[in-house]
Design a protein around this motif. Sequence first.
Motif, PDB file in Angstrom:
ATOM      1  N   GLN A  48       7.217  -9.915  12.232  1.00  0.00           N
ATOM      2  CA  GLN A  48       8.521  -9.886  11.563  1.00  0.00           C
ATOM      3  C   GLN A  48       8.688 -11.040  10.585  1.00  0.00           C
ATOM      4  N   SER A  49       7.889 -12.094  10.733  1.00  0.00           N
ATOM      5  CA  SER A  49       8.039 -13.263   9.854  1.00  0.00           C
ATOM      6  C   SER A  49       6.821 -13.481   8.949  1.00  0.00           C
ATOM      7  N   ARG A  50       5.882 -12.532   8.941  1.00  0.00           N
ATOM      8  CA  ARG A  50       4.651 -12.710   8.162  1.00  0.00           C
ATOM      9  C   ARG A  50       4.954 -12.788   6.670  1.00  0.00           C
ATOM     10  N   PRO A  51       4.124 -13.502   5.894  1.00  0.00           N
ATOM     11  CA  PRO A  51       4.331 -13.566   4.445  1.00  0.00           C
ATOM     12  C   PRO A  51       4.184 -12.185   3.802  1.00  0.00           C
ATOM     13  N   LEU A  52       4.974 -11.944   2.753  1.00  0.00           N
ATOM     14  CA  LEU A  52       4.943 -10.665   2.047  1.00  0.00           C
ATOM     15  C   LEU A  52       4.507 -10.875   0.603  1.00  0.00           C
ATOM     16  N   ASP A  53       4.295  -9.766  -0.114  1.00  0.00           N
ATOM     17  CA  ASP A  53       3.880  -9.847  -1.511  1.00  0.00           C
ATOM     18  C   ASP A  53       5.019 -10.389  -2.383  1.00  0.00           C
ATOM     19  N   PRO A  54       4.682 -10.995  -3.534  1.00  0.00           N
ATOM     20  CA  PRO A  54       5.732 -11.541  -4.400  1.00  0.00           C
ATOM     21  C   PRO A  54       6.559 -10.471  -5.114  1.00  0.00           C
ATOM     22  N   ILE A  55       5.984  -9.267  -5.279  1.00  0.00           N
ATOM     23  CA  ILE A  55       6.729  -8.199  -5.951  1.00  0.00           C
ATOM     24  C   ILE A  55       6.405  -6.860  -5.298  1.00  0.00           C
ATOM     25  N   LYS A 116      13.254 -12.318   0.989  1.00  0.00           N
ATOM     26  CA  LYS A 116      12.963 -13.224  -0.126  1.00  0.00           C
ATOM     27  C   LYS A 116      12.297 -14.502   0.379  1.00  0.00           C
ATOM     28  N   ASN A 117      12.771 -15.009   1.507  1.00  0.00           N
ATOM     29  CA  ASN A 117      12.185 -16.229   2.073  1.00  0.00           C
ATOM     30  C   ASN A 117      10.762 -16.008   2.562  1.00  0.00           C
ATOM     31  N   ARG A 118      10.412 -14.755   2.811  1.00  0.00           N
ATOM     32  CA  ARG A 118       9.042 -14.423   3.222  1.00  0.00           C
ATOM     33  C   ARG A 118       8.137 -14.184   2.006  1.00  0.00           C
ATOM     34  N   GLY A 119       8.674 -14.396   0.811  1.00  0.00           N
ATOM     35  CA  GLY A 119       7.831 -14.360  -0.377  1.00  0.00           C
ATOM     36  C   GLY A 119       8.150 -13.301  -1.401  1.00  0.00           C
ATOM     37  N   VAL A 120       9.135 -12.427  -1.128  1.00  0.00           N
ATOM     38  CA  VAL A 120       9.444 -11.340  -2.071  1.00  0.00           C
ATOM     39  C   VAL A 120      10.348 -11.879  -3.177  1.00  0.00           C
ATOM     40  N   ASP A 121       9.758 -12.184  -4.326  1.00  0.00           N
ATOM     41  CA  ASP A 121      10.513 -12.752  -5.442  1.00  0.00           C
ATOM     42  C   ASP A 121      11.226 -11.699  -6.277  1.00  0.00           C
ATOM     43  N   ASP A 122      10.685 -10.470  -6.277  1.00  0.00           N
ATOM     44  CA  ASP A 122      11.286  -9.432  -7.119  1.00  0.00           C
ATOM     45  C   ASP A 122      11.033  -8.059  -6.509  1.00  0.00           C
ATOM     46  N   VAL A 123      12.010  -7.182  -6.684  1.00  0.00           N
ATOM     47  CA  VAL A 123      11.904  -5.775  -6.275  1.00  0.00           C
ATOM     48  C   VAL A 123      12.364  -4.949  -7.468  1.00  0.00           C
ATOM     49  N   LEU A 124      11.532  -4.020  -7.902  1.00  0.00           N
ATOM     50  CA  LEU A 124      11.905  -3.203  -9.059  1.00  0.00           C
ATOM     51  C   LEU A 124      12.967  -2.178  -8.690  1.00  0.00           C
ATOM     52  N   VAL A 141      20.468 -10.969  -4.356  1.00  0.00           N
ATOM     53  CA  VAL A 141      19.183 -11.572  -4.009  1.00  0.00           C
ATOM     54  C   VAL A 141      18.167 -11.380  -5.135  1.00  0.00           C
ATOM     55  N   TRP A 142      18.134 -10.165  -5.706  1.00  0.00           N
ATOM     56  CA  TRP A 142      17.214  -9.859  -6.817  1.00  0.00           C
ATOM     57  C   TRP A 142      18.066  -9.308  -7.968  1.00  0.00           C
ATOM     58  N   PRO A 143      18.553 -10.151  -8.861  1.00  0.00           N
ATOM     59  CA  PRO A 143      19.543  -9.743  -9.866  1.00  0.00           C
ATOM     60  C   PRO A 143      19.143  -8.563 -10.741  1.00  0.00           C
ATOM     61  N   MET A 144      17.823  -8.354 -10.946  1.00  0.00           N
ATOM     62  CA  MET A 144      17.406  -7.280 -11.857  1.00  0.00           C
ATOM     63  C   MET A 144      16.996  -5.992 -11.137  1.00  0.00           C
ATOM     64  N   VAL A 145      17.206  -5.928  -9.812  1.00  0.00           N
ATOM     65  CA  VAL A 145      16.778  -4.758  -9.048  1.00  0.00           C
ATOM     66  C   VAL A 145      17.568  -3.512  -9.469  1.00  0.00           C
ATOM     67  N   ASP A 146      16.882  -2.373  -9.525  1.00  0.00           N
ATOM     68  CA  ASP A 146      17.551  -1.084  -9.700  1.00  0.00           C
ATOM     69  C   ASP A 146      17.796  -0.505  -8.306  1.00  0.00           C
ATOM     70  N   VAL A 147      19.069  -0.352  -7.939  1.00  0.00           N
ATOM     71  CA  VAL A 147      19.406   0.246  -6.640  1.00  0.00           C
ATOM     72  C   VAL A 147      19.540   1.750  -6.826  1.00  0.00           C
ATOM     73  N   GLN A 148      18.801   2.496  -6.029  1.00  0.00           N
ATOM     74  CA  GLN A 148      18.798   3.944  -6.172  1.00  0.00           C
ATOM     75  C   GLN A 148      19.155   4.604  -4.843  1.00  0.00           C
ATOM     76  N   LEU A 149      20.192   5.415  -4.863  1.00  0.00           N
ATOM     77  CA  LEU A 149      20.529   6.182  -3.669  1.00  0.00           C
ATOM     78  C   LEU A 149      19.555   7.343  -3.517  1.00  0.00           C
ATOM     79  N   CYS A 150      19.172   7.628  -2.281  1.00  0.00           N
ATOM     80  CA  CYS A 150      18.264   8.737  -2.007  1.00  0.00           C
ATOM     81  C   CYS A 150      18.941  10.051  -2.388  1.00  0.00           C
ATOM     82  N   VAL A 151      18.326  10.772  -3.308  1.00  0.00           N
ATOM     83  CA  VAL A 151      18.919  12.009  -3.826  1.00  0.00           C
ATOM     84  C   VAL A 151      19.024  13.072  -2.738  1.00  0.00           C
TER      85      VAL A 151
END
Length: 302
Positions: A48-55, A116-124, A141-151
């Motif tokens: 649950q606390s492992r490092p994640l990818d930056p993007i 984010k603290n686990r390393g995720v700097d950005d989410v598209l 947390v990620w100001p440029m993220v596109d939030v998409q509701l599941c259609v």
Amino acid sequence: TQIISLYAKGLTTGDIAAHLFDVYGKNIDRSTISRITDGIIGDMESWQSRPLDPIYPVILVDGIRIKIRDGTVTNRTVYVAMGVNMDGERDILGLWVGPTGGESPKFWLGVLSELKNRGVDDVLMLCCDGLKGLPDSARAVWPMVDVQLCVVHLVRNSLRFASKKHWSPITKQLKAIYTAPSLEAAETAFAEFAEEWETKYPAMIKSWRDTWDDFIPFLEFPAELRKIVYSTNAIESLNARYRKAAVRRGHFPTDQSALKVLYLVSIERRKNRQNPTGKINGWKDILNQLTIHYADRLAAHN
């Protein structure tokens, strides 16, 4: 071990003790079985606390309702986040038990800040099912993220308000909205849809108006990108496994006991079966479109 395997399938410590006695004639008490299953807690916490990818091009968030005894047995929601990385591989990023009163912006800000603290700097793109407070927290947390509701969830939710005899024409008209070639075409299709059904099913039309701003980013994507945000099928497949394990338990005595079982389900890989994690088909075509659509942000992480 066999005890851990049985626990992962949702059997209680009592069920496991009875099974071991019936099959092997071994009399192992429930407290011993509980101590054995507690042995995975350290692994679960590390996971649950492992490092994640930056993007992550995509993160999908969904929840499953389970019963947990907290003085009295109450319905709680366990949320799961599944990420799709730059290689097109799906991975379960974590599990969180929601608060008794339901999710809130504060809860989601905590969950996403943890990622984010686990390393995720950005989410598209972040895809979800109308979870209260999640879109605004994601943008904090990620100001440029596109939030998409599941259609698919939007369509299913619409049908909840309608008589079954009207499902066919409603789904046909909704398809004209979410397959529209442009935002303008979608707005025209929705206006026609609302004009026809608002008098009969006002709550259905209101549900679309209330979520419209979080739906329309989908319309800006080319066909290849729409495929990966069209629904949360992968995460729903995982939730089906979670439910199967949870139903066998009836209810869990604590938050931690619930997370232990769901963690074991999350890391289980079944032979000759399609697993919720793994590579997305046609990823190269999708990656090409992502590179065009999000050129500057992807370049920043190369």
